[in-house]
Design a protein around this motif. Structure first.
Motif, short mmCIF file in Angstrom:
data_model
loop_
_atom_site.label_atom_id
_atom_site.label_comp_id
_atom_site.label_asym_id
_atom_site.label_seq_id
_atom_site.Cartn_x
_atom_site.Cartn_y
_atom_site.Cartn_z
N SER A 3 0.81 -1.22 0.00
CA SER A 3 0.00 0.00 0.00
C SER A 3 0.85 1.27 0.00
O SER A 3 0.46 2.27 -0.58
N LYS A 7 0.40 3.93 -2.92
CA LYS A 7 0.04 5.32 -2.65
C LYS A 7 1.07 6.28 -3.23
O LYS A 7 0.72 7.34 -3.76
N LEU A 10 0.33 6.58 -6.91
CA LEU A 10 -0.87 7.37 -7.13
C LEU A 10 -0.59 8.86 -6.92
O LEU A 10 -1.03 9.71 -7.70
N LEU A 11 0.17 9.18 -5.88
CA LEU A 11 0.47 10.58 -5.57
C LEU A 11 1.56 11.17 -6.45
O LEU A 11 1.78 12.38 -6.44
N ALA A 16 -1.98 15.18 -7.99
CA ALA A 16 -2.82 14.19 -7.30
C ALA A 16 -2.83 14.50 -5.81
O ALA A 16 -1.82 14.90 -5.24
N GLU A 17 -3.98 14.31 -5.20
CA GLU A 17 -4.14 14.53 -3.76
C GLU A 17 -4.89 13.37 -3.14
O GLU A 17 -5.73 12.74 -3.80
N GLU A 18 -4.59 13.11 -1.87
CA GLU A 18 -5.21 12.00 -1.13
C GLU A 18 -6.15 12.57 -0.08
O GLU A 18 -5.79 13.50 0.65
N TYR A 19 -7.35 12.01 -0.02
CA TYR A 19 -8.37 12.45 0.93
C TYR A 19 -8.94 11.24 1.66
O TYR A 19 -8.89 10.12 1.15
N TYR A 20 -9.54 11.50 2.82
CA TYR A 20 -10.23 10.47 3.59
C TYR A 20 -11.62 11.00 3.96
O TYR A 20 -11.90 11.28 5.11
N ALA A 27 -9.01 5.59 1.27
CA ALA A 27 -8.27 6.68 0.63
C ALA A 27 -8.86 6.98 -0.75
O ALA A 27 -9.03 6.09 -1.57
N PHE A 29 -8.24 9.31 -4.15
CA PHE A 29 -7.20 10.05 -4.87
C PHE A 29 -7.86 10.87 -5.96
O PHE A 29 -8.62 10.33 -6.77
N LYS A 30 -7.58 12.18 -5.93
CA LYS A 30 -8.24 13.11 -6.86
C LYS A 30 -7.21 13.96 -7.58
O LYS A 30 -6.11 14.20 -7.07
#
Length: 137
Positions: A3, A7, A10-11, A16-20, A27, A29-30
């Motif tokens: 993971s 991650k 992905l980042l 790219a940004e990670e949100y919860y 997670a 990813f946007k």
């Protein structure tokens, strides 16, 4: 692919940004506010949901047993990858690139063009550009 490295990949995609937004372990990813990946656990198994062209989504499900219709998503446009270690890292990265490229292509023109100026088309559309180059030869 563990993971942490997943991650990191992905980042590594431009902006790219990670949100919860749902809980402490799901997670999202946007890029520019639009989701291109979702990392979740279903019954203890990690799943990676990725956007996909509908025909390609079906092809991937036919080829790879670890690619299934997306959990809790539009199954026509999203696949889940069961992260069991069976699917090669390069294939997971290719599917991430495909998802990211589709989402960027769907952004409003002004936002998309801003990303293109800041990062270059080849960094945003690597998967789609590779497919187009392959089709031309």
């Amino acid at each position: 692919m563990d993971s942490t490295s997943l991650k990191q990949y992905l980042l590594s995609k431009p902006e790219a940004e990670e949100y919860y937004p749902f809980d402490d372990y799901t997670a999202v990813f946007k890029v520019q506010g639009k989701m291109f990946a979702l990392l979740i656990k279903k019954q203890g198994a990690p799943l990676l949901n990725l956007k996909c062209l509908p025909d390609h989504a079906i092809e991937l499900r036919d080829i790879f047993t670890d690619v299934i219709p997306a959990y809790h998503m539009n199954k026509r446009h999203w696949n889940s990858i069961v992260l069991s270690g069976e699917l090669p890292m390069g294939e997971i990265q290719r599917q991430i690139d495909h998802s990211y490229s589709l989402v960027v292509k769907g952004l409003k023109k002004s936002i998309r063009e801003g990303l293109e100026v800041r990062h270059g088309k080849s960094n945003l559309y690597s998967e789609i550009m590779a497919e187009n180059n392959h089709k031309q030869h």
